[in-house]
Design a protein around this motif. Structure first.
Motif, PDB file in Angstrom:
ATOM      1  N   HIS A 218       5.155   2.213   3.004  1.00 34.69           N
ATOM      2  CA  HIS A 218       5.499   1.682   1.521  1.00 34.69           C
ATOM      3  C   HIS A 218       4.976   2.532   0.525  1.00 34.69           C
ATOM      4  O   HIS A 218       4.069   3.300   0.574  1.00 34.69           O
ATOM      5  CB  HIS A 218       4.707   0.192   1.341  1.00 34.69           C
TER       6      HIS A 218
ATOM      7  N   GLU B  30      -3.336   0.267   5.121  1.00 31.98           N
ATOM      8  CA  GLU B  30      -3.633  -0.910   5.781  1.00 31.98           C
ATOM      9  C   GLU B  30      -2.370  -1.391   6.239  1.00 31.98           C
ATOM     10  O   GLU B  30      -2.540  -2.207   7.334  1.00 31.98           O
ATOM     11  CB  GLU B  30      -4.304  -1.978   4.928  1.00 31.98           C
TER      12      GLU B  30
ATOM     13  N   ASP C 220       3.369  -6.315  -5.566  1.00 28.34           N
ATOM     14  CA  ASP C 220       1.967  -6.297  -4.479  1.00 28.34           C
ATOM     15  C   ASP C 220       1.422  -7.779  -4.739  1.00 28.34           C
ATOM     16  O   ASP C 220       1.346  -8.098  -5.984  1.00 28.34           O
ATOM     17  CB  ASP C 220       1.149  -5.231  -5.050  1.00 28.34           C
TER      18      ASP C 220
HETATM   19  P1  AMP Z   1      -1.973   0.250   1.672  1.00 25.32           P
HETATM   20  O1  AMP Z   1      -3.503   0.303   1.382  1.00 25.32           O
HETATM   21  O2  AMP Z   1      -1.284   1.524   1.029  1.00 25.32           O
HETATM   22  O3  AMP Z   1      -1.625   0.036   3.020  1.00 25.32           O
HETATM   23  O4  AMP Z   1      -1.301  -1.052   0.785  1.00 25.32           O
HETATM   24  C1  AMP Z   1      -1.190  -2.152   1.419  1.00 25.32           C
HETATM   25  C2  AMP Z   1      -0.730  -3.075  -0.093  1.00 25.32           C
HETATM   26  O5  AMP Z   1      -0.081  -4.047   0.526  1.00 25.32           O
HETATM   27  C3  AMP Z   1      -1.885  -3.631  -0.881  1.00 25.32           C
HETATM   28  O6  AMP Z   1      -1.762  -3.080  -2.104  1.00 25.32           O
HETATM   29  C4  AMP Z   1      -1.941  -5.116  -0.713  1.00 25.32           C
HETATM   30  O7  AMP Z   1      -2.387  -5.565  -1.598  1.00 25.32           O
HETATM   31  C5  AMP Z   1      -0.326  -5.294  -0.311  1.00 25.32           C
HETATM   32  N1  AMP Z   1      -0.077  -6.629   0.441  1.00 25.32           N
HETATM   33  C6  AMP Z   1      -0.494  -7.112   1.647  1.00 25.32           C
HETATM   34  N2  AMP Z   1       0.090  -8.169   2.087  1.00 25.32           N
HETATM   35  C7  AMP Z   1       0.973  -8.409   0.905  1.00 25.32           C
HETATM   36  C8  AMP Z   1       1.984  -9.575   0.860  1.00 25.32           C
HETATM   37  N3  AMP Z   1       1.992 -10.396   1.740  1.00 25.32           N
HETATM   38  N4  AMP Z   1       2.809  -9.179  -0.163  1.00 25.32           N
HETATM   39  C9  AMP Z   1       2.852  -8.295  -0.999  1.00 25.32           C
HETATM   40  N5  AMP Z   1       1.750  -7.194  -0.900  1.00 25.32           N
HETATM   41  C10 AMP Z   1       0.950  -7.179   0.201  1.00 25.32           C
END
Ligand code: AMP
Length: 125
Positions: free
Chosen positions: A110, A105, A39
């Motif tokens: 995931h 988000e 992440d």
């Molecule tokens: P969620 O709120 O469950 O949708 O989690 C989305 C996650 O994606 C968050 O923990 C972000 O920090 C992570 N995230 C967003 N963009 C990236 C990226 N380019 N590479 C790795 N993690 C990411």
């Protein structure tokens, strides 16, 4: 902004772009069914995201539309990644957000894999 998990899959989401190799990630694991990477904003010493290779918005979408082979492959990959990271003995947490109330988000399923410290209460209060 949290997503609407009932919308169709959007091929332009950031994890689709990572899968296509259009933007980099810190890869942990890859096989025919899953890709795992760190992440970008870790919330624990180990914070890995595991995503299926197919186009699924959320756990809901995946559980409804994915094939048995995709589901088995993905679930086995999550377990292997946790074992390979040495997290079984100390323990770890899996989390999959679905839709607005969860704060999801990114509209590509995931599973968050957290470990490396005592993780505290299951939900923020
Ligand atoms: P969620 O709120 O469950 O949708 O989690 C989305 C996650 O994606 C968050 O923990 C972000 O920090 C992570 N995230 C967003 N963009 C990236 C990226 N380019 N590479 C790795 N993690 C990411």
């Amino acid at each position: 902004m949290p997503i609407d998990a009932t919308l169709p899959y959007d091929e332009s989401n950031i994890f689709a772009r990572i899968l296509r190799g259009e933007i980099p990630s810190r890869k942990v694991y890859e096989d025919a069914f899953a890709l795992a990477f760190h992440d970008i904003s870790p919330q624990a010493p180990t914070h890995i995201l595991v995503i299926p290779k197919g186009p699924y918005v959320s756990w809901d979408d995946f559980s409804e539309r994915a094939s048995d082979a995709e589901i088995a492959g993905f679930v086995r990959a999550v377990g292997k990644i946790a074992r390979d990271a040495g997290l079984v003995a100390p323990g770890y947490r899996l989390l999959a957000n679905v839709g607005a109330d969860s704060g999801q988000e990114v509209p590509h399923l995931h599973v968050h894999l957290f470990g490396g410290r005592r993780l505290g209460p299951m939900l923020a209060r």
